[in-house]
Design a protein around this motif. Structure first.
Motif, PDB file in Angstrom:
ATOM      1  N   GLU A 171       0.828  -1.203   0.000  1.00 18.03           N
ATOM      2  CA  GLU A 171       0.000   0.000   0.000  1.00 18.03           C
ATOM      3  C   GLU A 171       0.861   1.251   0.000  1.00 18.03           C
ATOM      4  OE1 GLU A 171      -3.527   2.224  -0.043  1.00 18.03           O
ATOM      5  OE2 GLU A 171      -3.213   0.065  -0.353  1.00 18.03           O
ATOM      6  N   ALA A 172       1.999   1.196   0.710  1.00 21.44           N
ATOM      7  CA  ALA A 172       2.886   2.366   0.836  1.00 21.44           C
ATOM      8  C   ALA A 172       3.885   2.477  -0.302  1.00 21.44           C
ATOM      9  CB  ALA A 172       3.636   2.295   2.171  1.00 21.44           C
ATOM     10  N   PHE A 173       3.860   1.524  -1.232  1.00 16.66           N
ATOM     11  CA  PHE A 173       4.840   1.483  -2.316  1.00 16.66           C
ATOM     12  C   PHE A 173       4.897   2.791  -3.106  1.00 16.66           C
ATOM     13  CE2 PHE A 173       6.752  -0.963  -6.003  1.00 16.66           C
ATOM     14  CZ  PHE A 173       7.854  -1.414  -5.283  1.00 16.66           C
ATOM     15  N   PRO A 174       3.761   3.375  -3.515  1.00 21.58           N
ATOM     16  CA  PRO A 174       3.824   4.636  -4.279  1.00 21.58           C
ATOM     17  C   PRO A 174       4.485   5.772  -3.496  1.00 21.58           C
ATOM     18  CG  PRO A 174       1.667   3.626  -4.522  1.00 21.58           C
ATOM     19  CD  PRO A 174       2.371   2.877  -3.432  1.00 21.58           C
ATOM     20  N   ASP A 175       4.202   5.860  -2.192  1.00 22.70           N
ATOM     21  CA  ASP A 175       4.813   6.917  -1.376  1.00 22.70           C
ATOM     22  C   ASP A 175       6.316   6.706  -1.242  1.00 22.70           C
ATOM     23  OD1 ASP A 175       2.379   8.159  -0.978  1.00 22.70           O
ATOM     24  OD2 ASP A 175       1.958   7.077   0.876  1.00 22.70           O
ATOM     25  N   LYS A 176       6.723   5.459  -1.119  1.00 22.08           N
ATOM     26  CA  LYS A 176       8.154   5.152  -1.012  1.00 22.08           C
ATOM     27  C   LYS A 176       8.879   5.537  -2.300  1.00 22.08           C
ATOM     28  CE  LYS A 176      11.220   1.438   0.559  1.00 22.08           C
ATOM     29  NZ  LYS A 176      11.298   0.010   0.983  1.00 22.08           N
ATOM     30  N   ILE A 177       8.245   5.272  -3.428  1.00 23.91           N
ATOM     31  CA  ILE A 177       8.828   5.647  -4.720  1.00 23.91           C
ATOM     32  C   ILE A 177       8.866   7.158  -4.867  1.00 23.91           C
ATOM     33  CG2 ILE A 177       8.373   5.643  -7.220  1.00 23.91           C
ATOM     34  CD1 ILE A 177       7.470   2.717  -6.887  1.00 23.91           C
ATOM     35  N   SER A 178       7.776   7.814  -4.523  1.00 25.91           N
ATOM     36  CA  SER A 178       7.711   9.269  -4.630  1.00 25.91           C
ATOM     37  C   SER A 178       8.792   9.941  -3.798  1.00 25.91           C
ATOM     38  CB  SER A 178       6.332   9.759  -4.190  1.00 25.91           C
ATOM     39  OG  SER A 178       6.238  11.152  -4.267  1.00 25.91           O
ATOM     40  N   ALA A 179       9.104   9.365  -2.648  1.00 23.33           N
ATOM     41  CA  ALA A 179      10.116   9.933  -1.755  1.00 23.33           C
ATOM     42  C   ALA A 179      11.542   9.595  -2.180  1.00 23.33           C
ATOM     43  CB  ALA A 179       9.879   9.443  -0.328  1.00 23.33           C
ATOM     44  N   GLY A 180      11.711   8.799  -3.225  1.00 19.75           N
ATOM     45  CA  GLY A 180      13.042   8.428  -3.691  1.00 19.75           C
ATOM     46  C   GLY A 180      13.674   7.311  -2.903  1.00 19.75           C
ATOM     47  N   GLU A 181      12.878   6.610  -2.095  1.00 15.66           N
ATOM     48  CA  GLU A 181      13.407   5.549  -1.240  1.00 15.66           C
ATOM     49  C   GLU A 181      13.451   4.199  -1.943  1.00 15.66           C
ATOM     50  OE1 GLU A 181      10.906   5.636   2.176  1.00 15.66           O
ATOM     51  OE2 GLU A 181      11.490   7.678   2.749  1.00 15.66           O
ATOM     52  N   TYR A 182      12.835   4.109  -3.101  1.00 10.95           N
ATOM     53  CA  TYR A 182      12.863   2.892  -3.907  1.00 10.95           C
ATOM     54  C   TYR A 182      13.217   3.322  -5.322  1.00 10.95           C
ATOM     55  CZ  TYR A 182      11.353  -1.658  -5.789  1.00 10.95           C
ATOM     56  OH  TYR A 182      11.307  -2.902  -6.395  1.00 10.95           O
ATOM     57  N   THR A 183      14.368   2.883  -5.806  1.00 10.66           N
ATOM     58  CA  THR A 183      14.896   3.360  -7.085  1.00 10.66           C
ATOM     59  C   THR A 183      14.719   2.318  -8.192  1.00 10.66           C
ATOM     60  OG1 THR A 183      17.120   2.460  -6.783  1.00 10.66           O
ATOM     61  CG2 THR A 183      16.654   4.629  -5.777  1.00 10.66           C
ATOM     62  N   LEU A 184      15.088   2.713  -9.384  1.00 10.88           N
ATOM     63  CA  LEU A 184      15.034   1.787 -10.513  1.00 10.88           C
ATOM     64  C   LEU A 184      15.942   0.578 -10.293  1.00 10.88           C
ATOM     65  CD1 LEU A 184      14.992   4.281 -13.539  1.00 10.88           C
ATOM     66  CD2 LEU A 184      13.122   2.792 -12.796  1.00 10.88           C
ATOM     67  N   TYR A 185      17.058   0.792  -9.637  1.00 10.12           N
ATOM     68  CA  TYR A 185      17.957  -0.343  -9.384  1.00 10.12           C
ATOM     69  C   TYR A 185      17.420  -1.246  -8.282  1.00 10.12           C
ATOM     70  CZ  TYR A 185      21.537   0.778 -12.764  1.00 10.12           C
ATOM     71  OH  TYR A 185      22.222   0.969 -13.941  1.00 10.12           O
ATOM     72  N   ASP A 186      16.682  -0.682  -7.312  1.00  6.15           N
ATOM     73  CA  ASP A 186      15.982  -1.535  -6.349  1.00  6.15           C
ATOM     74  C   ASP A 186      14.964  -2.400  -7.086  1.00  6.15           C
ATOM     75  OD1 ASP A 186      17.293  -0.486  -4.077  1.00  6.15           O
ATOM     76  OD2 ASP A 186      15.904   1.212  -4.013  1.00  6.15           O
ATOM     77  N   MET A 187      14.312  -1.810  -8.079  1.00  7.34           N
ATOM     78  CA  MET A 187      13.341  -2.548  -8.874  1.00  7.34           C
ATOM     79  C   MET A 187      13.998  -3.698  -9.624  1.00  7.34           C
ATOM     80  SD  MET A 187      12.268  -2.891 -12.316  1.00  7.34           S
ATOM     81  CE  MET A 187      12.742  -1.395 -13.133  1.00  7.34           C
ATOM     82  N   LEU A 188      15.179  -3.451 -10.218  1.00  5.41           N
ATOM     83  CA  LEU A 188      15.869  -4.529 -10.938  1.00  5.41           C
ATOM     84  C   LEU A 188      16.217  -5.687 -10.014  1.00  5.41           C
ATOM     85  CD1 LEU A 188      18.323  -2.721 -13.421  1.00  5.41           C
ATOM     86  CD2 LEU A 188      16.020  -3.610 -13.855  1.00  5.41           C
ATOM     87  N   LYS A 189      16.597  -5.366  -8.792  1.00  5.52           N
ATOM     88  CA  LYS A 189      16.928  -6.432  -7.822  1.00  5.52           C
ATOM     89  C   LYS A 189      15.691  -7.266  -7.507  1.00  5.52           C
ATOM     90  CE  LYS A 189      20.642  -3.769  -5.631  1.00  5.52           C
ATOM     91  NZ  LYS A 189      21.041  -3.015  -4.395  1.00  5.52           N
ATOM     92  N   ASP A 190      14.553  -6.593  -7.289  1.00  5.39           N
ATOM     93  CA  ASP A 190      13.323  -7.336  -7.017  1.00  5.39           C
ATOM     94  C   ASP A 190      12.881  -8.122  -8.238  1.00  5.39           C
ATOM     95  OD1 ASP A 190      13.006  -6.662  -4.359  1.00  5.39           O
ATOM     96  OD2 ASP A 190      11.654  -4.975  -4.746  1.00  5.39           O
ATOM     97  N   ALA A 191      13.087  -7.559  -9.422  1.00  2.00           N
ATOM     98  CA  ALA A 191      12.731  -8.262 -10.657  1.00  2.00           C
ATOM     99  C   ALA A 191      13.528  -9.555 -10.787  1.00  2.00           C
ATOM    100  CB  ALA A 191      12.980  -7.357 -11.861  1.00  2.00           C
ATOM    101  N   LYS A 192      14.811  -9.480 -10.450  1.00  2.55           N
ATOM    102  CA  LYS A 192      15.673 -10.673 -10.512  1.00  2.55           C
ATOM    103  C   LYS A 192      15.226 -11.715  -9.482  1.00  2.55           C
ATOM    104  CE  LYS A 192      19.493 -12.779 -11.988  1.00  2.55           C
ATOM    105  NZ  LYS A 192      19.505 -13.975 -11.123  1.00  2.55           N
ATOM    106  N   LYS A 193      14.873 -11.270  -8.290  1.00  4.01           N
ATOM    107  CA  LYS A 193      14.383 -12.197  -7.253  1.00  4.01           C
ATOM    108  C   LYS A 193      13.107 -12.897  -7.722  1.00  4.01           C
ATOM    109  CE  LYS A 193      16.094  -9.551  -3.254  1.00  4.01           C
ATOM    110  NZ  LYS A 193      15.658  -8.734  -2.079  1.00  4.01           N
ATOM    111  N   ALA A 194      12.219 -12.136  -8.340  1.00  5.71           N
ATOM    112  CA  ALA A 194      10.965 -12.712  -8.816  1.00  5.71           C
ATOM    113  C   ALA A 194      11.216 -13.799  -9.856  1.00  5.71           C
ATOM    114  CB  ALA A 194      10.077 -11.617  -9.405  1.00  5.71           C
TER     115      ALA A 194
END
Length: 446
Positions: A171-194
């Motif tokens: 639920e808080a994911f959009p706010d975390k992204i908006s605040a710069g706390e979740y970056t494109l490279y964090d996304m790549l790491k999660d994508a690889k885990k998935a």
């Protein structure tokens, strides 16, 4: 201004004191429009009925016939408008992307709408200021935005949960992204885990759009890039931002979360896959909601998909989104009476209830603040959440006659890096060389 000097059209209806023709034929042609976008032209028809009724109440005789045509294919639309203009039969109103304003203004095809209506009048004074800026060129307002949209980042919720994100985290994911706390490279790491967990197939961790498009400027912004200098208004090519953007797509391929040959994937295949959980993360447009919940049969969008701004690339960039509004533009007809009628129709078509019909039917966003109070808009969860979460942070491509060439150079470098033909540094260096050779006076290279 002509609207003030002539006194032909006041804020409500036709004024007396000027002899008018009783019959007008106003033609409107829209580009990039399917059945879902029918109100781009139908709104002008509705506006003509209102204007004629206003005239009748005031004791004036006025008949307006609206001729409507829409093109799904942009190339066909541009060719039709160009050929009609060359033969002296340009449509009175064109509905097109805002990026056409600069070239068509310079060629004399279009005239500033601010010459024919008051920008301080309703509903123009209620249109979002950033959208009005997008409809301007050389400090003149040439058109009114016909719609708005944004280009969100999407994530499949069930996959996030299986990666260990709690319901509160998701639920808080959009706010975390908006605040710069979740970056494109964090996304790549999660994508690889998935992918490693077998939640999605290899190459489906990050599943971008499958062709060139405005969306790819969002990643440049994510890494701190700026498209236009605020002082000189010249285009800007930020070498470091471009290098980081190119490297990001190289890294996505190296990690195996994006395919090297992803560009060119059929759009129908892509829509079906992202709407059925076959991808972990992707990006697209707000209008995709209609496709996912319609043709693709996704019955519970909000239960399955989270959406947000595009994440920042690193601390130098920012979370962002891009809007690419279509605009109503007036062509130069050499007849101020005709142009004032057409301008008034555009103004009426921009009223909140009329524009909301288009927004809801086509899954676009509204153009005025007042639309948040229109029941059909306020009761539409997608319209409200997308507007509040995305539209205030949206930027747009510059209205600049050189932007097309600039875009092609940027994209050529991105595609070369993505497909492994060049390193990020090589792609940037080649882009800089081409910019120096072809656009030295138009672009600031940083």
């Amino acid at each position: 201004m002509k609207w003030l000097a002539s006194g032909l059209l006041c804020s409500a209806l036709l004024t007396s004191g000027l002899t008018l023709a009783t019959d007008y034929t106003i033609s409107v042609v829209a580009g990039g429009s399917s059945d879902a976008d029918s109100y781009r032209t139908e709104a002008i028809d509705m506006a003509s009925d209102i204007l004629m009724r206003e005239a009748a109440v005031a004791g004036e005789s006025l008949t307006i016939t609206v001729e409507k045509r829409s093109y799904t294919n942009w190339d066909d639309f541009k060719q039709a408008v160009t050929l009609a203009a060359e033969s002296g039969k340009a449509p009175n109103i064109v509905v097109t992307g805002h990026e056409d304003i600069a070239a068509w203004a310079q060629s004399g095809l279009i005239v500033p709408i601010e010459d024919y209506i008051s920008l301080d009048s309703w509903p123009v004074n209620n249109i979002y200021p950033n959208l009005m800026n997008i409809a301007s060129y050389n400090n003149m307002v040439y058109g009114l935005p016909q719609d708005a949209e944004a280009r969100p980042f999407f994530a499949w919720k069930d996959h996030l949960a299986k990666l260990g994100y709690s319901a509160a985290d998701i639920e808080a994911f959009p706010d975390k992204i908006s605040a710069g706390e979740y970056t494109l490279y964090d996304m790549l790491k999660d994508a690889k885990k998935a992918q490693d967990m077998g939640l999605v197939e290899p190459g489906y961790g990050f599943y971008p759009r499958v062709s060139n498009g405005p969306d790819y400027w969002q990643f440049y912004t994510s890494f701190g890039g700026q498209l236009q200098d605020s002082q000189s208004h010249r285009l800007v090519f930020d070498q470091e931002a471009a290098r980081k953007t190119y490297q990001f797509f190289i890294d996505a391929v190296k990690m195996g979360v994006t395919r090297k040959n992803h560009i060119g994937t059929p759009w129908d295949q892509w829509y079906s896959e992202v709407a059925h959980g076959k991808a972990m993360f992707w990006h697209g447009g707000t209008w995709h909601y209609a496709r996912y919940t319609g043709k693709e049969g996704l019955t519970d969008f909000f239960g399955n998909i989270q959406f947000s701004l595009i994440p920042s690339g690193d601390r130098s960039g920012k979370a962002n989104t891009l809007t690419h509004p279509l605009v109503y533009l007036l062509t130069d007809q050499k007849d101020d009476n005709v142009q004032e009628i057409a301008a008034k129709l555009i103004q009426i078509a921009s009223e909140p209830r009329i524009n909301t019909l288009h927004a809801i039917k086509s899954s676009h966003l509204g153009i005025t603040k007042e639309q948040l109070n229109i029941p059909i808009y306020a009761n539409n969860r997608w319209a409200m959440e997308a507007t509040e979460r995305l539209l205030p942070y949206a930027s747009a491509m510059p209205n600049d006659t050189d932007f097309g060439n600039f875009w092609n150079i940027y994209w050529k470098g991105l595609e070369a890096a993505w497909t492994g033909q060049k390193t990020a540094e090589q792609a940037v260096n080649e882009a800089v060389s081409e910019l120096h050779a072809t656009m030295a006076n138009s672009v600031v290279i940083r």
